[in-house]
Enzyme design. Structure first.
Site, PDB file in Angstrom:
ATOM      1  N   CYS A   1      -1.297   6.491   8.807  1.00  0.00           N
ATOM      2  CA  CYS A   1      -1.792   4.945   8.295  1.00  0.00           C
ATOM      3  C   CYS A   1      -2.987   5.070   7.247  1.00  0.00           C
ATOM      4  O   CYS A   1      -2.913   6.219   6.665  1.00  0.00           O
ATOM      5  CB  CYS A   1      -2.098   4.055   9.346  1.00  0.00           C
ATOM      6  SG  CYS A   1      -3.449   4.593  10.285  1.00  0.00           S
TER       7      CYS A   1
ATOM      8  N   ARG B   1       0.863  -1.351   0.018  1.00  0.00           N
ATOM      9  CA  ARG B   1      -0.037   0.063  -0.047  1.00  0.00           C
ATOM     10  C   ARG B   1       0.921   1.193   0.163  1.00  0.00           C
ATOM     11  O   ARG B   1       0.472   2.214  -0.766  1.00  0.00           O
ATOM     12  CB  ARG B   1      -0.976  -0.162   0.974  1.00  0.00           C
ATOM     13  CG  ARG B   1      -2.083  -0.899   1.362  1.00  0.00           C
ATOM     14  CD  ARG B   1      -2.741  -0.978   2.495  1.00  0.00           C
ATOM     15  NE  ARG B   1      -3.549   0.159   2.600  1.00  0.00           N
ATOM     16  CZ  ARG B   1      -3.974   0.268   3.900  1.00  0.00           C
ATOM     17  NH1 ARG B   1      -4.152  -0.608   4.777  1.00  0.00           N
ATOM     18  NH2 ARG B   1      -4.584   1.562   4.025  1.00  0.00           N
TER      19      ARG B   1
END
Length: 413
Positions: free
Chosen positions: A372, A312
């Site tokens: 995050c 990611r």
């Protein structure tokens, strides 16, 4: 440690780490890295006292070293006694590795720019990892500790289980089916800013105080939070309590899976504790918003550490939420939060944590902000850094859901 205030008419006093060592209430090894903490005692400002009264008030210092009294005069000096007595108990044992400064770690103090910081308390929930007279002062508690203290009258247990929507699991239903006895459920998707389009953003202080008070948590309570493996989302709730000024908060190592695996008691249902008064005091220094993150692109005052997976971060894996670009904030470094844990789901020891951050390219002596996907696992990194003596680390609340969901923010990948 509780500091007893002097009687009316007695002088003020300063209690510092060196004084705690001298009094025997902190082991020297545990005090080596403890932040300097001043405890103000009631006094008449500017009044000088005879030496016998100052001695009776309990002024102490480093054994064998002259100390200056706290009334402002340096003509009265004495040497601190090293003998234990009724007011000077023998030292308690320190926790393994407690108080040891880790290489590369920075002390928690006033910033070079003059900004203030929260003051660690001499009580359960401070961040120096010491043991004071049998009371563990730490951010992380074991299942054995929690089992032994479940009936403590000032202890509140919070279930913070949470799952990504894509997993199709109902955290509240699982809580109602089985939870640690007496635990209340903290839903990060309910105790949040409902007006924001972003998930589980921080609520305002009043909303947080009302919600926590309804859970039966008050100002003087100790709080232990547990979640699933890898501190999800117990670290997020821990961080939220600290953002709103409550430091007497810890996280259960291993979470609910470790509790169940050891065969410890559980109960079903949903308790309704009596409401309590909770006062929220917002600490903006622990939170970053979009504007601060954009400013940091140019100033580079803070290192940005991303807790998402490597794929990611690189933009090679799809985001779990639709409509988000792949990649990362320019200049950020990647440390997937799972790397901070052992195979059994428990947090690594301080040396292991430090090694993980150093391998990721994080300078532990410089400011850090974590990010995050939506601010949940970023709090795991912040918690781990607090274990390394860095409770000043901020979390980017909107994280990649905000940054990657906009068209006007730069992306690397």
């Amino acid at each position: 440690m509780a500091v007893k205030a002097p009687a009316r008419g007695s002088p003020s006093g300063r209690v510092r780490t060196t004084a705690l060592v001298a009094s025997g209430e902190v082991a020297p090894s545990a005090a080596r890295n403890a932040p300097s903490t001043r405890v103000r005692l009631s006094a008449r400002p500017g009044r000088r006292w005879p030496r016998r009264d100052r001695r009776r008030a309990g002024h102490v210092g480093v054994p064998g070293r002259p100390v200056r009294d706290d009334t402002g005069g340096d003509r009265h000096r004495r040497r601190a006694s090293t003998a234990p007595g009724p007011d000077r108990p023998r030292p308690c044992a320190a926790a393994p590795g407690a108080g040891r400064r880790l290489p590369g770690a920075r002390s928690w103090g006033r910033s070079a720019r003059g900004g203030s910081r929260p003051r660690p308390g001499l009580e359960w929930g401070a961040v120096d990892g010491t043991v004071r007279c049998g009371v563990t002062v730490d951010l992380l508690v074991s299942t054995a500790w929690l089992a032994a203290h479940l009936r403590d009258p000032d202890l509140r247990v919070v279930d913070a289980r949470w799952y990504l929507p894509t997993l199709g699991r109902d955290a509240r239903a699982e809580y109602r089916a089985a939870h640690v006895p007496g635990a209340v459920f903290f839903d990060i998707d309910e105790i949040c800013d409902r007006a924001s389009p972003l998930p589980h953003m921080l609520p305002d202080p009043e909303t947080f105080a009302r919600a926590v008070g309804r859970l039966g948590i008050g100002d003087g309570d100790r709080v232990v939070i547990y979640g699933q493996r890898y501190l999800v989302a117990s670290a997020r709730v821990w961080w939220t309590f600290r953002v709103f000024g409550h430091d007497r908060v810890a996280v259960l190592d291993g979470g609910f899976p470790a509790w169940r695996a050891e065969g410890r008691p559980v109960e079903a249902g949903e308790p309704t504790p009596p409401p309590r008064r909770f006062t929220a005091r917002f600490r903006p220094a622990l939170v970053r918003d979009l504007g601060a993150m954009l400013d940091n692109l140019h100033a580079r005052r803070e290192q940005v550490v991303d807790a998402r997976s490597t794929g990611r971060f690189a933009g090679t894996e799809p985001e779990p939420r639709p409509g988000l670009r792949g990649g990362h904030i320019p200049g950020s470094v990647n440390l997937p939060y799972e790397r901070l844990f052992a195979e059994d789901g428990r947090l690594l020891d301080p040396e292991g944590l430090r090694a993980a951050f150093l391998r990721a390219g994080v300078d532990l002596a410089k400011p850090v902000v974590t990010t995050c996907g939506s601010g949940v696992t970023a709090a795991v990194l912040a918690f781990a850094l607090a274990r390394l003596g860095r409770p000043d680390v901020a979390v980017y609340d909107g994280s990649w859901t905000e940054w990657g969901g906009r068209a006007d923010t730069p992306v690397e990948g």
